[in-house]
Design a protein around this motif. Structure first.
Motif, PDB file in Angstrom:
ATOM      1  N   LEU A   1     -21.648 -18.413  11.807  1.00  0.00           N
ATOM      2  CA  LEU A   1     -21.479 -19.537  12.720  1.00  0.00           C
ATOM      3  C   LEU A   1     -20.194 -20.302  12.407  1.00  0.00           C
ATOM      4  CD1 LEU A   1     -22.633 -21.167  15.048  1.00  0.00           C
ATOM      5  CD2 LEU A   1     -23.952 -22.483  13.391  1.00  0.00           C
ATOM      6  N   LEU A   2     -19.902 -20.480  11.128  1.00  0.00           N
ATOM      7  CA  LEU A   2     -18.667 -21.167  10.741  1.00  0.00           C
ATOM      8  C   LEU A   2     -17.433 -20.370  11.163  1.00  0.00           C
ATOM      9  CD1 LEU A   2     -19.604 -22.479   7.182  1.00  0.00           C
ATOM     10  CD2 LEU A   2     -19.466 -23.781   9.313  1.00  0.00           C
ATOM     11  N   ALA A   3     -17.484 -19.056  11.028  1.00  0.00           N
ATOM     12  CA  ALA A   3     -16.349 -18.219  11.427  1.00  0.00           C
ATOM     13  C   ALA A   3     -16.203 -18.152  12.941  1.00  0.00           C
ATOM     14  CB  ALA A   3     -16.510 -16.817  10.848  1.00  0.00           C
ATOM     15  N   ALA A   4     -17.289 -18.369  13.658  1.00  0.00           N
ATOM     16  CA  ALA A   4     -17.236 -18.322  15.116  1.00  0.00           C
ATOM     17  C   ALA A   4     -16.500 -19.522  15.708  1.00  0.00           C
ATOM     18  CB  ALA A   4     -18.645 -18.259  15.694  1.00  0.00           C
ATOM     19  N   ILE A   5     -16.471 -20.634  14.991  1.00  0.00           N
ATOM     20  CA  ILE A   5     -15.836 -21.842  15.517  1.00  0.00           C
ATOM     21  C   ILE A   5     -14.331 -21.645  15.721  1.00  0.00           C
ATOM     22  CG2 ILE A   5     -15.350 -24.280  15.055  1.00  0.00           C
ATOM     23  CD1 ILE A   5     -18.161 -24.335  13.684  1.00  0.00           C
ATOM     24  N   PRO A   6     -13.564 -21.249  14.686  1.00  0.00           N
ATOM     25  CA  PRO A   6     -12.138 -21.016  14.947  1.00  0.00           C
ATOM     26  C   PRO A   6     -11.896 -19.836  15.899  1.00  0.00           C
ATOM     27  CG  PRO A   6     -12.665 -20.465  12.682  1.00  0.00           C
ATOM     28  CD  PRO A   6     -13.872 -21.101  13.271  1.00  0.00           C
ATOM     29  N   SER A   7     -12.762 -18.851  15.853  1.00  0.00           N
ATOM     30  CA  SER A   7     -12.616 -17.711  16.769  1.00  0.00           C
ATOM     31  C   SER A   7     -12.776 -18.158  18.213  1.00  0.00           C
ATOM     32  CB  SER A   7     -13.657 -16.643  16.452  1.00  0.00           C
ATOM     33  OG  SER A   7     -13.503 -16.193  15.137  1.00  0.00           O
ATOM     34  N   PHE A   8     -13.727 -19.029  18.463  1.00  0.00           N
ATOM     35  CA  PHE A   8     -13.940 -19.554  19.809  1.00  0.00           C
ATOM     36  C   PHE A   8     -12.713 -20.347  20.278  1.00  0.00           C
ATOM     37  CE2 PHE A   8     -15.382 -22.987  22.616  1.00  0.00           C
ATOM     38  CZ  PHE A   8     -15.897 -22.236  23.654  1.00  0.00           C
ATOM     39  N   LEU A   9     -12.176 -21.144  19.382  1.00  0.00           N
ATOM     40  CA  LEU A   9     -10.991 -21.936  19.737  1.00  0.00           C
ATOM     41  C   LEU A   9      -9.794 -21.036  20.068  1.00  0.00           C
ATOM     42  CD1 LEU A   9     -11.326 -24.803  17.126  1.00  0.00           C
ATOM     43  CD2 LEU A   9     -11.911 -24.859  19.557  1.00  0.00           C
ATOM     44  N   VAL A  10      -9.612 -19.983  19.284  1.00  0.00           N
ATOM     45  CA  VAL A  10      -8.526 -19.034  19.549  1.00  0.00           C
ATOM     46  C   VAL A  10      -8.767 -18.326  20.883  1.00  0.00           C
ATOM     47  CG1 VAL A  10      -7.527 -16.840  18.774  1.00  0.00           C
ATOM     48  CG2 VAL A  10      -7.845 -18.699  17.151  1.00  0.00           C
TER      49      VAL A  10
ATOM     50  N   PHE B   1      -9.397 -10.756  15.308  1.00  0.00           N
ATOM     51  CA  PHE B   1      -8.651 -10.914  14.061  1.00  0.00           C
ATOM     52  C   PHE B   1      -8.959 -12.266  13.409  1.00  0.00           C
ATOM     53  CE2 PHE B   1      -4.798 -12.084  11.689  1.00  0.00           C
ATOM     54  CZ  PHE B   1      -4.740 -11.015  10.810  1.00  0.00           C
ATOM     55  N   CYS B   2      -8.984 -13.317  14.211  1.00  0.00           N
ATOM     56  CA  CYS B   2      -9.307 -14.646  13.698  1.00  0.00           C
ATOM     57  C   CYS B   2     -10.721 -14.677  13.127  1.00  0.00           C
ATOM     58  CB  CYS B   2      -9.160 -15.684  14.805  1.00  0.00           C
ATOM     59  SG  CYS B   2      -9.598 -17.341  14.311  1.00  0.00           S
ATOM     60  N   GLY B   3     -11.657 -14.049  13.797  1.00  0.00           N
ATOM     61  CA  GLY B   3     -13.035 -14.011  13.304  1.00  0.00           C
ATOM     62  C   GLY B   3     -13.150 -13.286  11.975  1.00  0.00           C
ATOM     63  N   ILE B   4     -12.468 -12.159  11.849  1.00  0.00           N
ATOM     64  CA  ILE B   4     -12.517 -11.394  10.596  1.00  0.00           C
ATOM     65  C   ILE B   4     -11.885 -12.175   9.456  1.00  0.00           C
ATOM     66  CG2 ILE B   4     -11.630  -9.326   9.453  1.00  0.00           C
ATOM     67  CD1 ILE B   4     -11.937  -7.891  12.173  1.00  0.00           C
ATOM     68  N   VAL B   5     -10.709 -12.737   9.717  1.00  0.00           N
ATOM     69  CA  VAL B   5     -10.019 -13.508   8.677  1.00  0.00           C
ATOM     70  C   VAL B   5     -10.831 -14.751   8.318  1.00  0.00           C
ATOM     71  CG1 VAL B   5      -7.947 -14.870   8.194  1.00  0.00           C
ATOM     72  CG2 VAL B   5      -7.741 -12.621   9.247  1.00  0.00           C
ATOM     73  N   SER B   6     -11.379 -15.423   9.309  1.00  0.00           N
ATOM     74  CA  SER B   6     -12.179 -16.616   9.052  1.00  0.00           C
ATOM     75  C   SER B   6     -13.387 -16.289   8.185  1.00  0.00           C
ATOM     76  CB  SER B   6     -12.669 -17.242  10.363  1.00  0.00           C
ATOM     77  OG  SER B   6     -11.586 -17.666  11.133  1.00  0.00           O
ATOM     78  N   LEU B   7     -14.065 -15.201   8.488  1.00  0.00           N
ATOM     79  CA  LEU B   7     -15.243 -14.815   7.700  1.00  0.00           C
ATOM     80  C   LEU B   7     -14.836 -14.452   6.280  1.00  0.00           C
ATOM     81  CD1 LEU B   7     -18.274 -14.464   7.819  1.00  0.00           C
ATOM     82  CD2 LEU B   7     -17.909 -12.103   8.499  1.00  0.00           C
ATOM     83  N   MET B   8     -13.726 -13.772   6.120  1.00  0.00           N
ATOM     84  CA  MET B   8     -13.245 -13.428   4.768  1.00  0.00           C
ATOM     85  C   MET B   8     -12.927 -14.688   3.959  1.00  0.00           C
ATOM     86  SD  MET B   8     -10.843 -10.117   5.662  1.00  0.00           S
ATOM     87  CE  MET B   8      -9.821 -10.407   4.259  1.00  0.00           C
ATOM     88  N   VAL B   9     -12.253 -15.633   4.577  1.00  0.00           N
ATOM     89  CA  VAL B   9     -11.888 -16.877   3.895  1.00  0.00           C
ATOM     90  C   VAL B   9     -13.136 -17.680   3.544  1.00  0.00           C
ATOM     91  CG1 VAL B   9     -10.733 -19.105   4.200  1.00  0.00           C
ATOM     92  CG2 VAL B   9      -9.569 -16.998   4.867  1.00  0.00           C
ATOM     93  N   ILE B  10     -14.062 -17.801   4.478  1.00  0.00           N
ATOM     94  CA  ILE B  10     -15.299 -18.558   4.238  1.00  0.00           C
ATOM     95  C   ILE B  10     -16.102 -17.941   3.106  1.00  0.00           C
ATOM     96  CG2 ILE B  10     -17.528 -19.142   5.253  1.00  0.00           C
ATOM     97  CD1 ILE B  10     -15.976 -19.568   7.909  1.00  0.00           C
ATOM     98  N   ARG B  11     -16.230 -16.626   3.113  1.00  0.00           N
ATOM     99  CA  ARG B  11     -16.969 -15.959   2.029  1.00  0.00           C
ATOM    100  C   ARG B  11     -16.274 -16.093   0.685  1.00  0.00           C
ATOM    101  NH1 ARG B  11     -19.567 -10.469   4.634  1.00  0.00           N
ATOM    102  NH2 ARG B  11     -21.190 -11.568   5.797  1.00  0.00           N
ATOM    103  N   ALA B  12     -14.954 -16.116   0.687  1.00  0.00           N
ATOM    104  CA  ALA B  12     -14.214 -16.266  -0.572  1.00  0.00           C
ATOM    105  C   ALA B  12     -14.359 -17.692  -1.118  1.00  0.00           C
ATOM    106  CB  ALA B  12     -12.740 -15.936  -0.364  1.00  0.00           C
TER     107      ALA B  12
END
Length: 95
Positions: free
Chosen positions: A61-70, A82-93
């Motif tokens: 859900l957190l990764a979906a927010i920036p993906s939705f905006l993009v 791409f934004c969703g994948i990167v966002s999920l990677m950053v959030i998990r890290a």
């Protein structure tokens, strides 16, 4: 099997290509892809372990927010994914 899969896809195309589709039906058909995509995405984003998950520990859900905006700003599926994948990677890290 290929024939069984092919016929239901081509038959409406052949039948409807010779007829004028009413404007109301054409307008309604424009919402079908969005509806199907929403039906596929929302349960994956909001439900975890059979329960509604609106907490901050829901990484999807957190990764979906920036993906939705993009998606809204650029209307580009590649950038959105791409934004969703990167966002999920950053959030998990980070979490």
């Amino acid at each position: 099997m290929a024939l069984v899969t092919y016929i239901p896809r081509v038959l409406p195309l052949v039948i409807l290509s010779r007829r004028e589709i009413p404007p109301g039906l054409r307008c309604w058909l424009q919402f079908v892809p969005v509806s199907v995509l929403s039906a596929l995405l929302v349960p994956g984003l909001l439900v975890q372990n059979g329960q509604l998950a609106l907490q901050l520990n829901n990484h999807y859900l957190l990764a979906a927010i920036p993906s939705f905006l993009v998606a809204v700003k650029y209307r580009n599926i590649f950038l959105t994914v791409f934004c969703g994948i990167v966002s999920l990677m950053v959030i998990r890290a980070l979490l």
